[in-house]
Design a protein around this motif. Structure first.
Motif, PDB file in Angstrom:
ATOM      1  N   THR A  11     -10.905  -3.977   1.876  1.00  0.00           N
ATOM      2  CA  THR A  11      -9.841  -3.679   2.846  1.00  0.00           C
ATOM      3  C   THR A  11      -8.660  -4.607   2.604  1.00  0.00           C
ATOM      4  O   THR A  11      -7.497  -4.178   2.615  1.00  0.00           O
ATOM      5  N   LYS A  12      -8.958  -5.914   2.406  1.00  0.00           N
ATOM      6  CA  LYS A  12      -7.891  -6.879   2.138  1.00  0.00           C
ATOM      7  C   LYS A  12      -7.151  -6.522   0.861  1.00  0.00           C
ATOM      8  O   LYS A  12      -5.911  -6.606   0.810  1.00  0.00           O
ATOM      9  N   GLU A  14      -6.938  -3.506  -0.478  1.00  0.00           N
ATOM     10  CA  GLU A  14      -6.144  -2.313  -0.196  1.00  0.00           C
ATOM     11  C   GLU A  14      -4.896  -2.668   0.608  1.00  0.00           C
ATOM     12  O   GLU A  14      -3.797  -2.167   0.339  1.00  0.00           O
ATOM     13  N   ASP A  15      -5.094  -3.561   1.622  1.00  0.00           N
ATOM     14  CA  ASP A  15      -3.945  -3.998   2.437  1.00  0.00           C
ATOM     15  C   ASP A  15      -2.907  -4.718   1.570  1.00  0.00           C
ATOM     16  O   ASP A  15      -1.692  -4.499   1.720  1.00  0.00           O
ATOM     17  N   GLU A  18      -1.209  -2.173  -0.563  1.00  0.00           N
ATOM     18  CA  GLU A  18      -0.275  -1.409   0.280  1.00  0.00           C
ATOM     19  C   GLU A  18       0.981  -2.253   0.571  1.00  0.00           C
ATOM     20  O   GLU A  18       2.105  -1.746   0.502  1.00  0.00           O
ATOM     21  N   ALA A  19       0.742  -3.537   0.893  1.00  0.00           N
ATOM     22  CA  ALA A  19       1.864  -4.440   1.170  1.00  0.00           C
ATOM     23  C   ALA A  19       2.720  -4.585  -0.082  1.00  0.00           C
ATOM     24  O   ALA A  19       3.961  -4.570  -0.004  1.00  0.00           O
ATOM     25  N   GLN A  22       4.661  -1.389  -0.513  1.00  0.00           N
ATOM     26  CA  GLN A  22       5.780  -1.326   0.433  1.00  0.00           C
ATOM     27  C   GLN A  22       6.904  -2.286   0.032  1.00  0.00           C
ATOM     28  O   GLN A  22       8.088  -1.961   0.150  1.00  0.00           O
TER      29      GLN A  22
END
Length: 143
Positions: A11-12, A14-15, A18-19, A22
Motif C-alpha cells: 500500500t505504501k 502504491e501510495d 501514486e504520489a 501526481q
C-alpha cells in the motif's frame, strides 16, 4: 503478520507511486503552463514591437509628407519670386521704352517747331527783302 506487513508495504509503495505520478503530472502541468505563459509573453512582445514599428512608420510617413509639402511650398515661393522679378523686368523695360518714345516725340516736336520758326524767319526775311525792293523801286521812280 508478514502478509499484513507486505500488504502495508504494498500500500505504501502504491501510495508512493501514486504520489510520484501526481507529482510528475503536476510538474508536467506547471511546465505546460510556464510554456503557455512564455508563448503568451512572446506573442505580447511581438505585438508590442509590431505596434511600435507601425507607429514609427506612420510618424515617418507624416514627417516625409510634411517635408515634401514644405519643399513644394518653397519651390512655389521661389517660382513666384522669380515670376515677380520677371514681371518687374518687363515693366521696367516697358517704362524705359515709353520714356524713350516720349523723348523721341519731344525731340521731333522741337525739330518741327524749329523748322516752323526757320520757315517763318525765311518768309519774314523774303517779305522784308521784297518790301525793300519795292521801296527802292518806288524811290527810283520818284527820282
Amino acid at each position: 503478520k508478514r502478509q499484513q506487513e507486505e500488504a502495508v508495504a504494498e500500500t505504501k509503495l502504491e501510495d508512493a507511486e501514486e504520489a510520484e505520478k501526481q507529482l510528475m503530472e503536476e510538474e508536467k502541468r506547471q511546465g505546460e503552463e510556464a510554456e503557455a505563459e512564455k508563448k503568451r509573453q512572446e506573442t505580447e512582445e511581438t505585438e508590442k514591437l509590431r505596434l511600435e514599428n507601425e507607429t514609427r512608420q506612420q510618424e515617418e510617413a507624416v514627417e516625409e509628407r510634411q517635408r515634401q509639402e514644405a519643399e513644394k511650398a518653397e519651390k512655389q515661393r521661389l517660382e513666384k519670386k522669380k515670376q515677380q522679378h520677371e514681371e518687374a523686368e518687363v515693366e521696367k523695360k516697358r517704362q524705359e521704352a515709353e520714356e524713350m518714345e516720349k523723348q523721341r516725340l519731344e525731340e521731333e516736336r522741337h525739330e518741327q517747331e524749329g523748322a516752323e520758326t526757320k520757315r517763318q524767319e525765311v518768309e519774314e526775311a523774303e517779305k522784308q527783302r521784297m518790301e525793300e525792293e519795292r521801296r527802292q523801286q518806288e524811290e527810283a521812280e520818284a527820282e
